[in-house]
Write a protein that holds these residues in place. Structure first.
Motif, PDB file in Angstrom:
ATOM      1  N   TYR A  77      39.833  35.022  97.475  1.00 51.30           N
ATOM      2  CA  TYR A  77      39.580  35.789  96.061  1.00 51.30           C
ATOM      3  C   TYR A  77      40.856  35.219  95.280  1.00 51.30           C
ATOM      4  N   SER A  99      30.749  42.645  94.699  1.00 51.33           N
ATOM      5  CA  SER A  99      31.772  41.968  94.893  1.00 51.33           C
ATOM      6  C   SER A  99      31.439  40.429  95.568  1.00 51.33           C
ATOM      7  N   ASP A 119      31.716  46.802  98.471  1.00 50.96           N
ATOM      8  CA  ASP A 119      30.946  46.899  97.094  1.00 50.96           C
ATOM      9  C   ASP A 119      29.947  45.798  97.293  1.00 50.96           C
ATOM     10  N   TYR A 163      37.042  33.523  90.897  1.00 56.89           N
ATOM     11  CA  TYR A 163      37.358  34.859  91.329  1.00 56.89           C
ATOM     12  C   TYR A 163      38.390  35.760  90.451  1.00 56.89           C
ATOM     13  N   TRP A 216      37.294  46.833  98.316  1.00 60.78           N
ATOM     14  CA  TRP A 216      36.192  46.321  97.322  1.00 60.78           C
ATOM     15  C   TRP A 216      35.390  45.071  97.769  1.00 60.78           C
ATOM     16  N   LEU A 217      36.220  44.153  98.087  1.00 58.44           N
ATOM     17  CA  LEU A 217      35.401  42.856  98.612  1.00 58.44           C
ATOM     18  C   LEU A 217      34.593  42.872  99.704  1.00 58.44           C
ATOM     19  N   ILE A 234      37.615  48.777  90.414  1.00 53.31           N
ATOM     20  CA  ILE A 234      38.184  48.248  91.758  1.00 53.31           C
ATOM     21  C   ILE A 234      39.212  49.357  91.915  1.00 53.31           C
TER      22      ILE A 234
END
Length: 288
Positions: A79, A71, A68, A85, A64-65, A178
């Motif tokens: 993170y 993100s 996306d 975060y 996801w980081l 996520i």
């Protein structure tokens, strides 16, 4: 012999076994020993579930980081450790666990640094060399990374990220976005996965604290307790087969689980073992 055994495990720990043995202390001690022996089977399966589960969720976060647009586009370790975060989307208990994990990781890193520093100083003195600087030592000690954080976060921390209760997990929508298609959707829904893993978590905590993991409503004798352990074990194997089919196959074949389960959950063998234990505690042919 019997009294020393009871003293070692305590009367309070023996009490649930007395209930299913009609108050017979010798029988309770025998059943306790046999069922605890069988409960040890769960350690390997639960460890496999725990490791595969946390790795899947951490992989989804990392994916996801990277992919996306919404993100923060930071490395996974950043993170974890930056409070703006991950921590911002956890409940108070999750924040506490995340902070503790980070402190533990830093403590381990400092310990490795100090041990290596002392070792390098002794080596330098012995050889008549210039003492190494802290910067030189730091270059030899691997910096903490996301794997360190993942390994220091508890199983419960990961399970509760899937908790659908908005009171216990205020940012459910955030995590649902996520954690999509977990385990190739073999559990159907994240709610189904959460329910199963919550069951594993409760059992795991009881097991690790040497509680009577066979307990359930309607269990009034040792055979029922044995049957419940067998049911739970089969359930957990089923969860592992969905979480990691490859690890399930490996564990099943390497441990020869089919034969092991036949030995452990066979009711006749269980009864014979109880009788053998009785002889250990009171001697052959002696009354209760």
């Amino acid at each position: 012999m019997l009294n020393r055994n009871i003293q070692s495990i305590s009367n309070s720990r023996l009490s649930p076994y007395l209930k299913i043995c009609d108050g017979n202390t010798i029988d309770a001690m025998c059943v306790y020993t046999s069922l605890q022996h069988r409960a040890a089977l769960y350690f390997t399966v639960i460890q496999e579930i725990e490791i595969a589960f946390r790795n899947e969720l951490s992989y989804k976060i990392e994916e996801w980081l990277i992919t996306d647009p919404s993100s923060p586009k930071v490395p996974l370790y950043e993170y974890f450790i930056n409070p703006i975060y991950m921590s911002a989307y956890l409940n108070s208990e999750g924040q506490t666990q995340l902070t503790k994990a980070y402190k533990d990781v830093q403590r381990n890193y400092s310990s490795k640094f100090n041990k290596l520093k002392q070792k390098q100083i002794k080596k330098a003195i012995k050889k008549g060399l210039v003492l190494p600087s802290d910067q030189q030592i730091l270059a030899l000690v691997p910096m903490p990374n996301h794997n360190d954080m993942i390994s220091h976060l508890t199983f419960g921390f990961w399970v509760h990220l899937l908790n659908p209760d908005p009171i216990k997990n205020p940012n459910t929508t955030y995590w649902q976005n996520i954690f999509t298609n977990l385990f190739d959707n073999r559990f159907g829904t994240n709610l189904n996965l959460f329910t199963r893993l919550q069951d594993v978590l409760r059992f795991r905590n009881d097991l690790y604290h040497q509680e009577a993991v066979w307990k359930n409503k309607g269990i009034k004798n040792p055979i029922k307790a044995l049957q419940n352990l067998e049911t739970k074990f089969n359930n957990f194997l089923g969860y592992l087969s969905k979480i990691s089919p490859e690890r399930f196959t490996t564990i099943n074949e390497s441990y020869n689980l089919t034969n092991v389960m036949k030995q452990m959950f066979d009711q006749h063998k269980f009864s014979v073992e109880i009788e053998n234990l009785r002889e250990i505690f009171i001697g052959p042919g002696l009354p209760n």
